[in-house]
Design an enzyme around this catalytic site. Structure first.
Site, mmCIF file in Angstrom:
data_model
loop_
_atom_site.group_PDB
_atom_site.id
_atom_site.type_symbol
_atom_site.label_atom_id
_atom_site.label_comp_id
_atom_site.label_asym_id
_atom_site.label_seq_id
_atom_site.Cartn_x
_atom_site.Cartn_y
_atom_site.Cartn_z
ATOM 1 N N ARG A 104 10.027 62.481 -23.731
ATOM 2 C CA ARG A 104 10.434 63.501 -22.768
ATOM 3 C C ARG A 104 10.219 62.969 -21.341
ATOM 4 O O ARG A 104 9.272 62.222 -21.092
ATOM 5 C CB ARG A 104 9.559 64.741 -23.000
ATOM 6 C CG ARG A 104 9.870 65.944 -22.138
ATOM 7 C CD ARG A 104 11.143 66.597 -22.529
ATOM 8 N NE ARG A 104 11.226 67.955 -22.029
ATOM 9 C CZ ARG A 104 12.372 68.640 -21.976
ATOM 10 N NH1 ARG A 104 13.503 68.103 -22.389
ATOM 11 N NH2 ARG A 104 12.385 69.877 -21.548
ATOM 12 N N THR A 380 22.716 68.892 -24.688
ATOM 13 C CA THR A 380 21.829 67.992 -25.394
ATOM 14 C C THR A 380 22.624 67.389 -26.547
ATOM 15 O O THR A 380 23.768 67.755 -26.756
ATOM 16 C CB THR A 380 20.617 68.846 -25.857
ATOM 17 O OG1 THR A 380 20.017 69.363 -24.684
ATOM 18 C CG2 THR A 380 19.624 68.115 -26.683
ATOM 19 N N ASN A 400 19.726 67.405 -20.138
ATOM 20 C CA ASN A 400 19.631 68.839 -19.860
ATOM 21 C C ASN A 400 21.030 69.412 -19.678
ATOM 22 O O ASN A 400 21.705 69.636 -20.667
ATOM 23 C CB ASN A 400 18.697 69.156 -18.689
ATOM 24 C CG ASN A 400 18.255 70.613 -18.723
ATOM 25 O OD1 ASN A 400 18.431 71.269 -19.742
ATOM 26 N ND2 ASN A 400 17.708 71.118 -17.653
ATOM 27 N N SER A 451 10.280 72.014 -23.721
ATOM 28 C CA SER A 451 11.620 71.849 -24.294
ATOM 29 C C SER A 451 11.808 72.790 -25.479
ATOM 30 O O SER A 451 10.844 73.324 -26.031
ATOM 31 C CB SER A 451 11.770 70.401 -24.767
ATOM 32 O OG SER A 451 12.935 70.236 -25.525
ATOM 33 N N SER A 452 13.062 72.979 -25.861
ATOM 34 C CA SER A 452 13.365 73.710 -27.101
ATOM 35 C C SER A 452 13.891 72.774 -28.186
ATOM 36 O O SER A 452 14.251 73.227 -29.281
ATOM 37 C CB SER A 452 14.428 74.777 -26.837
ATOM 38 O OG SER A 452 13.971 75.700 -25.892
ATOM 39 N N GLY A 472 21.762 72.775 -27.528
ATOM 40 C CA GLY A 472 21.988 74.203 -27.282
ATOM 41 C C GLY A 472 20.873 74.896 -26.533
ATOM 42 O O GLY A 472 20.756 76.125 -26.613
ATOM 43 N N GLY A 473 20.021 74.143 -25.817
ATOM 44 C CA GLY A 473 18.967 74.789 -25.029
ATOM 45 C C GLY A 473 18.105 75.665 -25.927
ATOM 46 O O GLY A 473 17.721 75.273 -27.032
HETATM 47 N N1 GLY Z 1 16.808 70.549 -21.859
HETATM 48 C C1 GLY Z 1 16.818 71.396 -22.959
HETATM 49 C C2 GLY Z 1 15.567 71.391 -23.732
HETATM 50 O O1 GLY Z 1 14.859 70.398 -23.709
HETATM 51 O O2 GLY Z 1 15.248 72.350 -24.370
#
Ligand code: GLY
Length: 569
Positions: A104, A380, A400, A451-452, A472-473
């Site tokens: 990350r 993503t 992102n 993050s997700s 998909g965030g």
């Molecule tokens: N940038 C989206 C995530 O990491 O959740």
């Protein structure tokens, strides 16, 4: 000179326009479902899947193939594939050992908690989403190198070669990529002028050849010298200069200090026989997925329950409760205490869902419904791989937003992320995904933003069962959750489990997001009567996944929502 012929080929529920080309530019189609007894690669782009499969056929293992796919995506899928972003990798060896790699991005040393606030303490719109200040210190190159150092079998340079060739010789872009490049043209020019490979005088169309000579040059450097120039040499200098020219604060020392980190995966057991292996903080993915499954276990489903109002209502309430914990407790564990054991404690989860009321929705506190627009979020990208020894890898990586901050490192040919928006710029103020956060996800120098991303491997009775993930965030977590439920609880064929309509709730805003055909009008009316509110979105997630049948057969399923492609061997 490359000559191309336009053909249209129907592919499983999906019509893709491709160009058949002579010369170095390859002809390709998207395969949406593949069956194999040996190995499988499923990714966001046919040329990236082909790069991974080429490595597997030449004797590489799953990690080798993942590195090839990652760098190929940086070329052929520039909206999300990246050198200038970061991500997570979950690896399960054929012997059952499990690893999580965190590459990350980090906040630069000059970052501080109020960096996106004006003098009145209000968030300055856009500052964390576009331009230099939005950029986190990139981790992808370090991450791929670290994975290779520990588990790679083939030579590093061989793994980057397919990407290098695609960048140098060019490739025929998909109609979807053409549409994206056209729609982001003004952004590209606003930040970078016209002399980048993604801007041309006329509109892009499917089949146009995209060449990226600067990126080819960079890949050649990385092939011969490894990540050193990216973090300690001329590329690091250029990244810092570019970011600063666009108002940002990254210094060469930020890149020098960057490290990819091995972490303990999040694990939980679902319905006795399944073990979920997923990403720990700084991702919320593993914890939230395990929380949702833990709450789901209080009830049993039959396949026909899937469409029932009570089931949909229950699953929405499960999602809502987990996202409430996400907002309160989750952040980078190297900076804040994350009470993982408590959050995953089965008694806690049973208690959490015990106030579920079958007759009404639970309000998620006062919500500013409709005050911000949520983007179609596929920024993503995820890929899943199983090699012929049975090693499995799930990788989710990101810039992102689409094309990240839109800031392009011209001399080296890649976009920089806008990952800083995943921090909580101010407690309670939503980011681009509408997610709110607390102190746990506040900005600090060197910290990783929450993050997700949920790259996930599932075991059944201790054997490899599923490799799954998606972009998909915030919807990543609920998409992976639904693919598991669809397969395990609702016993859908795996392709349908991936392709069927999805929905999402994230506590705040208090809205059920759903794809156009997920619910019937009657279902929506019934759920509205319980107090749920709805927002239709064109797509939720692009799941690329592999399932292993009891006889060892691999089924690779690529999402029909995108250009995604499965390659079996
Ligand atoms: N940038 C989206 C995530 O990491 O959740």
């Amino acid at each position: 000179m490359v000559t191309c012929k336009y053909v249209r080929i129907p592919v499983v529920l999906f019509l893709i326009s491709v160009w058949s080309c002579q010369g170095p530019v390859k002809h390709y189609v998207s395969e949406k479902r593949e069956v194999s007894t040996k190995a499988m690669v499923v990714s966001a782009h046919p040329l990236a899947s082909a790069a991974g499969m080429e490595i597997l056929r030449r004797g590489g293992n799953a990690i080798d193939a993942a590195i090839a796919v990652h760098f190929a995506l940086a070329v052929v899928y520039p909206r999300a594939g990246n050198l200038g972003g970061g991500g997570f990798l979950i690896y399960r060896t054929a012997q059952g050992d499990k690893y999580a790699l965190d590459f990350r991005e980090t906040a630069p040393q000059k970052a501080h908690r109020n960096m996106y606030l004006d003098s009145a303490g209000n968030v300055i719109p856009g500052l964390s989403r576009e331009g230099g200040l939005a950029v986190g210190v990139p981790g992808s190159v370090a991450g791929m190198y670290e994975a290779h150092k520990r588990f790679g079998k083939m030579k590093w340079s061989a793994l980057l070669k397919p990407a290098y060739k695609l960048a140098k010789h060019g490739f025929a872009i998909t109609p979807q990529e053409a549409e994206r490049l056209n729609s982001y043209r003004e952004d590209f020019i606003r930040f970078n002028g016209k002399d980048i490979p993604f801007v041309k005088d006329s509109a892009w169309k499917g089949g146009d050849i995209l060449r990226q000579p600067q990126l080819a040059h960079t890949l050649k450097i990385l092939m011969t010298k490894g990540p050193q120039p990216f973090y300690h040499g001329p590329i690091a200098e250029h990244i810092a200069q570019t970011v600063q020219r666009h108002g940002g604060i990254i210094e060469p020392t930020d890149l020098q200090h960057y490290r990819a980190l091995w972490r303990q995966p999040i694990e939980c057991v679902y319905r006795d026989s399944l073990r979920i292996i997923s990403m720990p903080p700084p991702s919320s993915g593993g914890i939230c997925l395990c929380q949702m499954l833990g709450m789901t276990e209080v009830t049993e489903f039959d396949p026909e329950d899937r469409q029932k109002i009570l089931t949909i209502h229950f699953l929405i309430e499960v999602m809502r409760r987990s996202f409430a914990d996400r907002a309160r407790y989750l952040g980078d564990m190297d900076f804040v205490d994350v009470p993982i054991d408590k959050l995953l404690n089965k008694r806690y989860l049973v208690r959490k869902i015990s106030d579920f009321d079958p007759r009404r929705a639970t309000p998620s506190d006062s919500i500013q419904h409709g005050k911000f627009a949520l983007p179609e979020s596929f920024e993503t990208t995820h890929f899943s791989i199983v090699d012929d020894d049975g090693n499995a890898v799930a990788v989710t990586t990101t810039l992102n937003s689409n094309y990240g901050s839109k800031v392009f490192v011209k001399a080296y040919g890649f976009f920089l992320n806008n990952e800083m928006d995943d921090f909580s710029a101010k407690p309670g103020v939503p980011n681009q995904f509408g997610l709110v956060g607390s102190e746990a996800n506040s900005i600090q120098p060197g910290k990783r933003m929450l993050s997700s991303m949920t790259p996930t491997i599932v075991e059944r009775n201790d054997s490899l069962f599923m490799v799954v993930g998606t972009p998909g965030g915030s919807t990543i977590i609920t998409s992976v959750y639904q693919v598991i439920l669809n397969t395990v609880d609702f016993r859908m064929p795996f392709d349908s489990a991936v392709w069927t309509g999805r929905f999402h709730h994230q506590w705040k805003p208090d809205i059920v997001m759903h794809e156009p055909h997920t619910f019937t009008p009657d279902q929506i009316s019934s759920l509205q009567r319980l107090g749920h509110r709805f927002l239709e979105r064109k797509y939720i997630g692009l799941v690329d996944a592999i399932i292993v049948l009891r006889n060892g057969t691999l089924i690779g399923v690529a999402d029909i929502r995108g250009e995604d492609d499965a390659e079996g061997w």
